[in-house]
Design an enzyme around this catalytic site. Structure first.
Site: not given
Ligand code: CP
Length: 348
Positions: A86-87, A114, A136, A164
């Site tokens: 999603r993100t 590496k 992320r 998040h």
């Molecule tokens: N909700 C969410 O962060 O989903 P993803 O891990 O798929 O990005």
């Protein structure tokens, strides 16, 4: 074991064990070119981002999805050191819809294998002319660490168990839609694995700032100690949390962040804490069901709740594109201003 990047003014960055608590200080750079968390973000800033997201959503619904010019000439890198659907995809779509050029970096097939560090990896890609990174990472504080060390704009796409923020903002937009624009006087139940959930932390910071009551429920082994200090209540059961609530957010069981022995069995977890249509029926008639995804269907949420008439799970996903576009546009404006008038280096 993965580590968190903990910073202090005198000692610089050093690793601390995961689960050490709220060791990353509140964000005070909400109006700047970074979005690192919702903790400390003023209500007015959150509402401005939601308004801009709503404007993008309306534009795409009414005028189609031809690329805009907000991010023309701007280079975005989606740097995902941890898996995402999603993100990552919604940031990619949002960047394209605003006219950015963008690239996606994943650790598979990269020089991370590496031994290249997070900082060297981002520094290397930044040297190719990238203006903004969506990062992320499994380590809490990773996005903040990069924002402090390198002269690039950074959006936190999820950092370990910490925050998040764009998920928190898309959850706020979904609730604002469902609640007729009013956060005060509402109550949201958040149920499940709170301890490992960056989604819950960002939702708590956002909702409490906007005046919504939050009630948590979940197994004691998955509930952080002293979580009430964040301004939330903890209910003894899912029934207590959901009765009369204006909505429920089911949290994914974060099995990848969980030590063994936190739960007796998944079947028992579902029976005691799972969100089912029957439990949903105890909330207010117009209350909504949310889940950040990916869902463990049949574990933290049943099919009839996930796909029922109160579910906003896919509305959350739609709102994710609009919110991420608003965040990119906001950060890009600040990044362009920063380029013309660079701030003095120092703590944010
Ligand atoms: N909700 C969410 O962060 O989903 P993803 O891990 O798929 O990005």
């Amino acid at each position: 074991m993965s580590v968190a990047y903990h910073e202090s003014a005198t000692r610089g960055a050093f690793p601390v064990p995961q689960g050490a608590g709220f060791f990353v200080e509140p964000s005070t750079v909400s109006a700047d070119r970074h979005l690192l968390g919702l903790e400390g973000m003023p209500a007015a800033t959150m509402l401005e981002i939601l308004d801009e997201a709503e404007a993008f959503r309306e534009r795409w619904r009414l005028e189609g999805k031809a690329p805009g010019i907000e991010l023309a000439g701007f280079e975005v890198c989606h740097a995902f050191f941890e898996d995402s659907t999603r993100t990552r995809v919604s940031f990619e779509i949002a960047a394209k819809r605003l006219g950015a050029t963008s690239t996606t970096f994943g650790t598979g097939g990269s020089s991370v294998s590496k031994g290249e560090t997070l900082l060297d990896t981002i520094h290397t890609i930044a040297a190719m002319g990238v203006d903004l990174f969506v990062i992320r990472h499994s380590a809490p504080g990773a996005a903040r660490y990069v924002a402090r060390q390198l002269d690039v704009a950074v959006v936190n796409g999820g950092d370990g168990m910490h925050e998040h923020p764009t998920q928190g903002l898309l959850d706020l937009l979904t609730l604002r839609d469902a609640w007729g624009g009013r956060f005060e006087g509402r109550r949201l139940a958040i149920v499940g694995d709170v301890a490992h959930s960056r989604v819950a932390r960002s939702a708590i910071h956002g909702l409490t700032t906007l005046g919504t009551e939050v009630t948590l429920a979940g197994p004691a082994t998955l509930m952080p100690a002293d979580v009430e200090l964040l301004g939330v209540a903890v209910a003894p059961s899912v029934e207590d949390a959901m009765a009369g609530a204006d909505g429920v957010m089911a949290l994914r069981l974060q099995r990848e962040r969980m030590d063994a022995g936190k739960l007796p069995s998944l079947a028992e977890y579902t029976r005691v804490w799972g969100i089912s249509a029957e439990r949903v029926s105890t909330m207010k008639p117009e209350a909504v069901v949310m889940h950040p995804g990916p869902m463990n269907r049949g574990v933290e949420i049943t099919h009839d709740a996930a796909d029922g008439p109160r579910s906003r799970v896919f509305g959350q996903v739609e709102n994710g594109v609009a919110v991420r576009a608003a965040v990119l546009a906001r950060c890009a404006r600040a990044a362009r201003a920063h380029r013309q008038h660079p701030a003095k280096p120092g703590p944010a």
